[in-house]
Design a protein around this motif. Structure first.
Motif, PDB file in Angstrom:
ATOM      1  N   ASP A  30       0.821  -1.216   0.000  1.00 18.64           N
ATOM      2  CA  ASP A  30       0.000   0.000   0.000  1.00 18.64           C
ATOM      3  C   ASP A  30       0.853   1.263   0.000  1.00 18.64           C
ATOM      4  O   ASP A  30       0.369   2.345   0.343  1.00 18.64           O
ATOM      5  N   ASN A  34      -3.998   3.066   0.417  1.00 22.32           N
ATOM      6  CA  ASN A  34      -4.706   1.967   1.055  1.00 22.32           C
ATOM      7  C   ASN A  34      -6.212   2.094   0.972  1.00 22.32           C
ATOM      8  O   ASN A  34      -6.934   1.340   1.605  1.00 22.32           O
ATOM      9  N   ASN A  35      -6.698   3.046   0.207  1.00 22.19           N
ATOM     10  CA  ASN A  35      -8.140   3.273   0.168  1.00 22.19           C
ATOM     11  C   ASN A  35      -8.762   2.920  -1.173  1.00 22.19           C
ATOM     12  O   ASN A  35      -9.928   3.190  -1.407  1.00 22.19           O
ATOM     13  N   ARG A  36      -8.003   2.310  -2.071  1.00 25.60           N
ATOM     14  CA  ARG A  36      -8.561   2.003  -3.392  1.00 25.60           C
ATOM     15  C   ARG A  36      -7.707   0.953  -4.092  1.00 25.60           C
ATOM     16  O   ARG A  36      -6.579   0.686  -3.690  1.00 25.60           O
TER      17      ARG A  36
END
Length: 617
Positions: A263, A269-271
């Motif tokens: 990530d 880390n959000n997609r």
């Protein structure tokens, strides 16, 4: 000493008491009466340090009970069945893991001494439980589609036996191994051992797909499993497997063990992460993108050359969730494809399909400065298309030139609900046979194409480069983002694809972008057109098909095509798999080597050759 007391009123399940009984050990839990008598709970022995572990213990038990309840619901309501493979689809069936690398000794021809040491790695779907599944329930039917299936890496190692002595006569040692990419969801489903844990969410009846999304989220906290089956890449000496529905997975290149998600130190880390990241010329930075179903629909990121930090991240400000598969780069720009293959939950809720290609929808290409924002993008409207893969992009005077493989329809997800998938794909591939019109706007398959985008005038010039159907393009990666002369691709066998209802590539092509075709250079089954470029073909034996082709540059080569093409080839008559190595400068000649593998390798997606000095590892 007076006993301390806590008094709790009786509560319904929808009311929140002033203190949770989950903080108490089982022996101290009160009997819950149906009367209105207050509950009296002794607490003098409950010490503060006991609270946290007790809470974790009880919450864990509650979660376990919740999962069992949901699993029981899925087991009782959903029935799984196999998607039966047609006899002509036999090499799409999964294989077992080897367990460990094995020597490969059956080599026809000779590996040249100047061929680089390294690993040829190819990715592809290898479904657990014997193959892809249907799920049927009171909500309807849904199914996994042909691009799904757990990722499996197939690795061919090239090592010189006496490399430490720089011996020009050192003998080659070749090894083969394969291994599943062990994503978190793979480990979960592998433990299950009887059926998929995740319900299919892309294709099927709207209500069934909607409930599949919901149940996957409630049970596992995510809508889909992490297949990691599409591509492989290297950055800053580390190696990754990737599919665009999740983060990349770092791999131990020696053992093919999965080391974990990447990530970028928490900055991505959000997609999800594109299947086709690109290294920027000169800087070596990695340019990526990620597409999701909620705003921001697409973000573009630039990762430092050492892979330790996110240099730049920006919202592209798309108005829809366009399932863009690849991003391009030039020396100064990022190139963004926005076409009408979209994911839409609102459409699904209204009774439509989740993933759909709109032939009449708009398509455009965006040119964005490397560290620009959404407002800095210059958009160019182009003819409607669904172009998954690019050869290369580069700057030429005032233009950005984009070379890719353009299709006018989408092979993903496939037919609308209720239509037999095998018949639908067979018919669509059959339409491609003997197609000679470069302006055909109903083709499911792609052809090499050129877009020239003028940054000063906003003008777009676009045209097919050849009438031959091909896909999975690649180049000498040293020329990524720079002007180049040559490109390579896998040539579609339309007849075999129609007979099987699946893509089959019966040869390889070498495109000479700067040379026009002469009248004696005809593509297979096509009429020559004056405007087409020169293309050389390396066609395979009858009923042999390739996948995962890649360019291997000579270490000190001074010409762009000085190197080799490497590809997996499967012979459906003998049911054997080999790796071919072809001299790129003698493209029409027989392969210089054919390496027979110890087991069948299913058709897959993308591959890459990664040079490694094994003696330095």
């Amino acid at each position: 000493m007076m006993m301390k007391m806590i008094i709790l009123p009786n509560c319904s399940l929808n009311q929140k008491p002033s203190i949770s009984p989950s903080l108490l050990p089982p022996s101290k839990l009160p009997h819950l009466s149906s009367s209105n008598t207050p509950l009296i709970i002794p607490t003098e022995k409950l010490k503060p340090r006991q609270i946290i572990p007790l809470k974790i213990h009880v919450l864990k038990n509650l979660k376990t009970a919740w999962m069992k309840l949901l699993d029981g619901f899925v087991d009782s309501v959903f029935q799984f069945s196999d998607q039966t493979l047609h006899p002509n689809q036999s090499n799409f069936a999964p294989v077992e893991e080897m367990g460990a690398a094995v020597d490969v000794t059956n080599i026809q021809g000779t590996l040249p001494q100047e061929f680089p040491q390294g690993i040829y790695l190819r990715n592809g779907g290898n479904p657990l439980f014997g193959g892809l599944k249907w799920a049927k329930s009171v909500f309807g039917r849904s199914s996994f589609i042909w691009v799904e299936g757990e990722g499996m890496l197939h690795a061919l190692y090239f090592k010189k036996a006496d490399d430490t002595n720089n011996n020009d006569d050192a003998k080659w040692k070749v090894f083969y191994n394969n291994r599943f990419v062990q994503t978190d969801t793979f480990r979960l489903e592998k433990h299950e051992k009887k059926r998929p844990c995740f319900l299919p969410t892309v294709e099927g009846d709207s209500l069934a797909v909607l409930f599949a999304f919901l149940l996957n989220w409630l049970r596992f906290g995510k809508f889909n499993k992490d297949v990691s089956n599409t591509n492989v890449f290297e950055h800053s000496g580390k190696f990754y497997s990737v599919a665009e529905n999740h983060l990349p997975h770092e791999m131990d290149i020696n053992t093919l063990q999965t080391l974990g998600n990447w990530d970028v130190n928490g900055s991505w880390n959000n997609r999800p992460f594109t299947s086709h990241p690109q290294k920027a010329p000169e800087t070596g930075e990695l340019v990526i993108m990620g597409v999701t179903t909620t705003k921001p629909f697409m973000e573009v990121g630039v990762i430092s050359g050492d892979g330790k930090r996110m240099v730049h991240k920006v919202d592209v400000k798309l108005s829809r969730s366009s399932l863009s598969h690849e991003i391009g780069v030039t020396k100064r720009y990022n190139v963004i494809l926005d076409y009408a293959l979209t994911m839409d939950f609102n459409r699904l809720i209204r009774g439509g399909v989740f993933l759909k290609y709109d032939k009449l929808g708009y398509s455009r290409i965006g040119v964005m400065p490397r560290y620009g924002d959404g407002d800095s993008i210059q958009w160019f409207d182009v003819k409607p298309n669904c172009s998954m893969h690019l050869f290369n992009c580069f700057e030429h005077n005032d233009e950005v030139v984009v070379w890719g493989c353009r299709a006018s329809d989408s092979v993903i997800p496939g037919p609308e609900k209720g239509v037999n998938k095998f018949d639908w794909f067979c018919e669509r591939f059959k339409q491609n046979i003997n197609v000679e019109d470069n302006d055909d706007e109903s083709s499911l398959v792609s052809r090499p194409y050129q877009w020239r985008l003028n940054l000063k005038t906003g003008e777009v010039k676009e045209e097919y480069l050849t009438a031959t159907s091909m896909d999975f393009p690649f180049i000498n990666l040293r020329f990524t983002g720079l002007p180049n002369k040559f490109g390579y691709a896998q040539v579609l066998d339309s007849v075999a694809s129609s007979n099987s209802g699946m893509f089959k590539f019966g040869g390889l092509a070498k495109l000479h972008f700067e040379e026009p075709r002469t009248s004696d250079e005809l593509s297979p089954g096509k009429k020559c057109k004056e405007e087409e470029i020169k293309v050389e073909y390396h066609m395979l034996e009858h009923n042999s098909f390739c996948s995962g082709a890649s360019f291997v540059p000579r270490e000190n080569g001074d010409q762009e095509d000085d190197g080799w093409i490497i590809a997996h080839v499967h012979n459906e008559i003998t049911n054997t798999s080999q790796v071919y190595i072809i001299d790129a400068q003698k493209f029409n000649n027989e392969p210089i080597a054919k390496i027979s593998l110890p087991q069948r390798v299913p058709y897959g997606f993308h591959g890459a050759f990664m040079p490694i000095s094994w003696n330095k590892k």
